[in-house]
Design a protein around this motif. Sequence first.
Motif, mmCIF file in Angstrom:
data_model
loop_
_atom_site.group_PDB
_atom_site.id
_atom_site.type_symbol
_atom_site.label_atom_id
_atom_site.label_comp_id
_atom_site.label_asym_id
_atom_site.label_seq_id
_atom_site.Cartn_x
_atom_site.Cartn_y
_atom_site.Cartn_z
ATOM 1 N N PRO A 132 -6.710 -3.263 12.127
ATOM 2 C CA PRO A 132 -6.339 -2.292 10.911
ATOM 3 C C PRO A 132 -7.192 -0.899 10.226
ATOM 4 N N VAL A 133 -6.650 -0.429 9.515
ATOM 5 C CA VAL A 133 -7.272 0.639 8.690
ATOM 6 C C VAL A 133 -7.379 0.670 7.183
ATOM 7 N N VAL A 134 -8.022 1.111 6.648
ATOM 8 C CA VAL A 134 -7.727 1.160 5.228
ATOM 9 C C VAL A 134 -7.765 2.301 4.955
ATOM 10 N N GLU A 135 -6.560 2.606 3.870
ATOM 11 C CA GLU A 135 -6.665 4.063 3.477
ATOM 12 C C GLU A 135 -5.230 4.121 2.461
ATOM 13 N N ASN A 136 -6.234 4.856 1.411
ATOM 14 C CA ASN A 136 -5.368 5.024 0.202
ATOM 15 C C ASN A 136 -4.903 3.616 -0.879
ATOM 16 N N GLY A 137 -6.552 2.695 -1.030
ATOM 17 C CA GLY A 137 -6.089 1.549 -1.512
ATOM 18 C C GLY A 137 -4.714 0.957 -0.738
ATOM 19 N N ARG A 138 -4.929 0.514 0.503
ATOM 20 C CA ARG A 138 -3.912 -0.032 1.094
ATOM 21 C C ARG A 138 -5.096 -0.402 2.549
ATOM 22 N N LEU A 139 -4.640 -2.481 3.026
ATOM 23 C CA LEU A 139 -5.144 -2.875 4.358
ATOM 24 C C LEU A 139 -4.053 -2.269 5.072
ATOM 25 N N TYR A 140 -3.750 -1.862 6.484
ATOM 26 C CA TYR A 140 -2.394 -1.512 7.189
ATOM 27 C C TYR A 140 -3.392 -2.527 8.529
ATOM 28 N N GLY A 141 -1.420 -2.949 8.532
ATOM 29 C CA GLY A 141 -1.905 -3.769 10.206
ATOM 30 C C GLY A 141 -1.170 -4.863 9.750
ATOM 31 N N ARG A 142 -0.291 -5.318 11.364
ATOM 32 C CA ARG A 142 0.370 -6.613 11.383
ATOM 33 C C ARG A 142 0.049 -7.949 11.562
ATOM 34 N N GLY A 143 0.368 -8.136 10.160
ATOM 35 C CA GLY A 143 0.026 -9.219 9.217
ATOM 36 C C GLY A 143 -0.624 -8.982 8.032
ATOM 37 N N ALA A 144 -0.964 -8.196 7.907
ATOM 38 C CA ALA A 144 -1.756 -7.812 6.616
ATOM 39 C C ALA A 144 -1.507 -8.038 5.636
ATOM 40 N N CYS A 145 -0.082 -7.827 5.201
ATOM 41 C CA CYS A 145 1.005 -8.846 4.507
ATOM 42 C C CYS A 145 1.375 -10.411 4.311
ATOM 43 N N ASP A 146 1.830 -10.133 6.296
ATOM 44 C CA ASP A 146 2.333 -11.562 5.857
ATOM 45 C C ASP A 146 1.660 -12.469 7.421
ATOM 46 N N MET A 147 0.575 -13.510 7.401
ATOM 47 C CA MET A 147 0.253 -13.140 6.541
ATOM 48 C C MET A 147 -1.343 -13.756 5.889
ATOM 49 N N LYS A 148 -2.176 -12.512 7.172
ATOM 50 C CA LYS A 148 -3.668 -13.104 7.412
ATOM 51 C C LYS A 148 -4.373 -12.170 5.842
ATOM 52 N N GLY A 149 -3.521 -11.208 5.132
ATOM 53 C CA GLY A 149 -4.102 -11.360 4.206
ATOM 54 C C GLY A 149 -4.268 -12.609 2.821
ATOM 55 N N SER A 150 -3.569 -13.409 3.171
ATOM 56 C CA SER A 150 -3.672 -14.117 1.903
ATOM 57 C C SER A 150 -4.570 -15.565 2.905
ATOM 58 N N VAL A 151 -4.082 -15.834 4.296
ATOM 59 C CA VAL A 151 -5.559 -16.559 4.052
ATOM 60 C C VAL A 151 -6.988 -16.324 4.705
ATOM 61 N N ALA A 152 -7.219 -14.596 4.743
ATOM 62 C CA ALA A 152 -8.528 -14.591 4.237
ATOM 63 C C ALA A 152 -8.798 -14.801 2.615
ATOM 64 N N ALA A 153 -7.828 -14.057 1.795
ATOM 65 C CA ALA A 153 -7.679 -14.190 0.932
ATOM 66 C C ALA A 153 -8.962 -15.905 -0.166
ATOM 67 N N PHE A 154 -8.032 -17.222 1.041
ATOM 68 C CA PHE A 154 -8.549 -17.980 0.573
ATOM 69 C C PHE A 154 -9.450 -18.580 0.888
ATOM 70 N N LEU A 155 -9.841 -18.437 2.462
ATOM 71 C CA LEU A 155 -10.496 -18.296 2.830
ATOM 72 C C LEU A 155 -12.227 -17.955 1.691
ATOM 73 N N ALA A 156 -11.789 -16.534 1.470
ATOM 74 C CA ALA A 156 -13.232 -16.141 0.571
ATOM 75 C C ALA A 156 -13.149 -16.822 -0.660
ATOM 76 N N ALA A 157 -12.164 -16.986 -1.265
ATOM 77 C CA ALA A 157 -12.046 -18.208 -2.344
ATOM 78 C C ALA A 157 -12.646 -19.376 -2.126
ATOM 79 N N VAL A 158 -12.723 -20.047 -0.844
ATOM 80 C CA VAL A 158 -13.710 -21.235 -0.375
ATOM 81 C C VAL A 158 -14.898 -21.242 -0.415
ATOM 82 N N ALA A 159 -14.908 -20.088 0.354
ATOM 83 C CA ALA A 159 -16.770 -20.278 0.468
ATOM 84 C C ALA A 159 -17.461 -19.435 -1.045
#
Length: 376
Positions: A92-119
């Motif tokens: 994964p690479v963070v650049e220009n306000g974006r997280l790049y990587g396979r699954g960043a959008c579909d859909m590991k970013g979403s999974v991470a967001a929900f787990l962070a919301a629970v935590a």
Amino acid sequence: MPVDALTLAERLIRFPSVSSQSNADIADFAAELLRGLGCRIERTEYENPPGTVKVNVVGKLGEGTGGLAYFGHLDVVPAESWTGPGGDPFGPVVENGRLYGRGACDMKGSVAAFLAAVAGFDAPLKAPVYIALTADEEVNMRGAEHLAAHSAMFREMVAQETAAIIGEPTRLRVVYAHKGGAGFEVVAHGRAAHSSTDHGINANWAMVPFLVELKRLYERTRTDPKWLNDEFDPPHISLNVTLCDHNPAINITPEKSVCRAMFRPMPGQNPNELLDEVRALAERMGLSFEPLPSASPVYIDPADPFVREALAITQTDRPLTVSYGTDGARLTALKRMLVLGPGDIAQAHTADEWIELEQLEAGVRVYREFIRRFCT
């Protein structure tokens, strides 16, 4: 237990969980994380057709009835032609306000967001939060199909009419319906021989009359109200045809010609009507016919109170439809289900897949508000 959505998304991306491989390692990582959040864990396994072990994980936090369920998948599509920064789709690479990587959008970013919301949720829960993480969404949604058939926690959600979110990327807009999927394979058989002789039978010529009739059927699906629904864009079933004769050389008569097609039925349409018509056409022409795996459309009444509540949470004025499919196609026993997640579907499966950091952070806030409204 504090969980940062960006850090967790990066960690998830580092697992090369392409659907053709076992997802046991990322599933076990997710299970340990859920345990750390205080969840009870249900782990179910199955083997895909080649015999690869696949794992679904469901976590349940809190007691009571109803509550909120989140569904995400842990598998990703291949990334052989990666062009994103860093050169490694699983680095994964963070650049220009974006997280790049396979699954960043579909859909590991979403999974991470929900787990962070629970935590980050510290109010007492009066109803449970379920987190269901599946395998094989990218290959006929086999994980969700297995979950629906074998998960006691899923049966609990159905019985209690738990409100459910499929966390696929919608830019955090509320999606109340998506198309399904159906398809078929038609095969013409010939005989291979040197094309300079009359000893061969070219299978492609046997396929041509079928294709002429299939083109007429395709045109009918673009105008017949039976196959149209103006709630969707495009409003038709998007009948898509592919052809292959597997021929190794141009001077060999093809012994086999294969037509594979997929279409996307919408709520209220019966795909079997179209499949039966194609089957009869193929058999009349002496061709073999096989249906392909199908997937149900997803629909909830846009006036349903759950949809209205979701619009209030996201501060948007109207729900949407989408033309792609989700695990929801296998989870239709859940009657209160919608699609909502951070990121844009336009970035999914791309050679430089990314999610905006702002969407990731907004996803945490939106999911946390869903938990507050449905579980406290």
